[in-house]
Design a protein around this motif. Structure first.
Motif, mmCIF file in Angstrom:
data_model
loop_
_atom_site.group_PDB
_atom_site.id
_atom_site.type_symbol
_atom_site.label_atom_id
_atom_site.label_comp_id
_atom_site.label_asym_id
_atom_site.label_seq_id
_atom_site.Cartn_x
_atom_site.Cartn_y
_atom_site.Cartn_z
ATOM 1 N N THR A 130 34.019 37.790 33.378
ATOM 2 C CA THR A 130 33.211 37.303 34.491
ATOM 3 C C THR A 130 33.506 35.828 34.699
ATOM 4 O O THR A 130 33.371 35.027 33.767
ATOM 5 N N GLY A 131 33.923 35.481 35.922
ATOM 6 C CA GLY A 131 34.250 34.089 36.180
ATOM 7 C C GLY A 131 35.280 33.949 37.281
ATOM 8 O O GLY A 131 35.533 34.887 38.046
ATOM 9 N N PRO A 132 35.935 32.784 37.372
ATOM 10 C CA PRO A 132 36.851 32.506 38.476
ATOM 11 C C PRO A 132 38.248 33.077 38.255
ATOM 12 O O PRO A 132 38.787 33.032 37.151
ATOM 13 N N THR B 263 37.744 30.365 49.461
ATOM 14 C CA THR B 263 37.298 31.468 48.624
ATOM 15 C C THR B 263 37.416 32.788 49.375
ATOM 16 O O THR B 263 37.368 32.834 50.602
ATOM 17 N N ASN C 294 35.612 34.868 42.652
ATOM 18 C CA ASN C 294 34.697 34.965 41.515
ATOM 19 C C ASN C 294 34.416 36.434 41.234
ATOM 20 O O ASN C 294 33.835 37.139 42.065
ATOM 21 N N ALA D 35 35.192 26.567 40.231
ATOM 22 C CA ALA D 35 34.316 27.618 39.754
ATOM 23 C C ALA D 35 32.859 27.240 39.869
ATOM 24 O O ALA D 35 31.991 28.109 39.947
ATOM 25 N N ARG E 149 40.396 30.178 35.111
ATOM 26 C CA ARG E 149 39.691 29.282 34.205
ATOM 27 C C ARG E 149 40.558 28.096 33.816
ATOM 28 O O ARG E 149 41.777 28.191 33.757
#
Length: 286
Positions: free
Chosen positions: A134-136, A50, A79, A29, A105
């Protein structure tokens, strides 16, 4: 004829999410693709790099890919931004594809949703899934039968949902701003009865308790009513549950709006009643 076992496919997704891909996901991440190539998690037949909104990835599920009980698959880091609607399509001419979206996460192996093709050459689809944070994330594609291999294509398209929640003195924004909550009241003990709107605030500002708000007459900390909205998708469900409870017998009306879908529901507490409830049916996630 191939026999496809949904339970086995779920086990594969869980295995992928908790395998070497998941072990590196905290680091993934925070690193760009060049860093991944060079050190922490080089591209392999299991972790393919990715993928981003608007991209189509191609690759191959092989004997070197992630494996669980004879099922093979490949994972990508994605992401995402909370509230974005994501559609994922996976296809292979030589195997019956399954796609999955997992929490990326550290320490979390939740599989949020999955889609399956009906036959070799068909398209496995996850349609319009609204990202919860919001994030991986991990996007996974695998063969739906044991010891199946072949080339695949995997595409990700995104649509940003417009949210209209703005925190004010009388309005709380919960779950990354997806939900707008306010409460009007009538003080039946005043002469004449006096209407008003409760002062609102999150229980704890910031990342803690993002789904809980308190309401009071003069201050949100002088609590009259508490409202909580629970995202149930990590538990394999597809809805948001609304809880509220009062510490007052004033007449009041809780108003909850899903700003992504435009759905609003009100809950009225009659005068002289100390009440509360849970609504598990009004607000679906997708």
């Amino acid at each position: 004829m191939r026999i496809r076992t949904s339970a086995a496919a779920v086990l594969v997704l869980l295995a992928l999410a908790s395998s070497s891909i998941a072990q590196e996901k905290s680091a993934l991440a925070d690193l760009n693709l060049e860093s991944l190539r060079g050190s922490v998690a080089p591209l392999t037949a299991c972790f393919a790099g990715t993928v981003a909104c608007g991209q189509t990835a191609t690759g191959r599920v092989s004997v070197d890919s992630c494996e669980s009980n004879g099922y093979y698959g490949v994972g990508y880091l994605f992401n995402g931004i909370a509230g974005t609607r994501v559609t994922i399509n996976g296809r292979s001419a030589t195997f019956t594809a399954t796609v999955g979206l997992a929490d990326g996460r550290s320490g979390n192996t939740t599989i949020y949703t999955r889609g399956e093709a009906s036959s070799d050459g068909g398209t496995a689809t996850i349609a319009n899934f609204v990202l919860p944070y919001t994030g991986p994330y991990l996007i996974l594609i695998l063969a739906g039968a044991p010891f199946d291999f072949g080339d695949y294509t995997l595409s990700v398209t995104c649509e940003t949902s417009t949210t209209t929640c703005t925190t004010t003195a009388t309005q709380a924004c919960l779950l990354d701003g997806r939900f707008r909550v306010s409460i009007n009241y009538v003080n039946q003990f005043a002469n004449p009865p006096a209407p008003g709107t409760f002062v609102a605030a999150k229980l704890v500002p910031g990342v803690q308790n993002p789904d809980v708000a308190t309401f009071g007459i003069s201050s949100a900390q002088a609590i009259e009513v508490v409202v909580r909205i629970q995202d149930t998708r990590p538990f394999g469900l597809n809805r948001f549950d609304v809880y509220y409870g009062g510490l007052t017998d004033l007449e009041y009306t809780v108003s909850v709006t899903d700003t992504v879908k435009g759905t609003t529901k009100t809950y009225r507490n009659p005068p002289g009643t100390v009440g509360g409830l849970v609504d598990r049916t009004t607000f679906t996630a997708n």
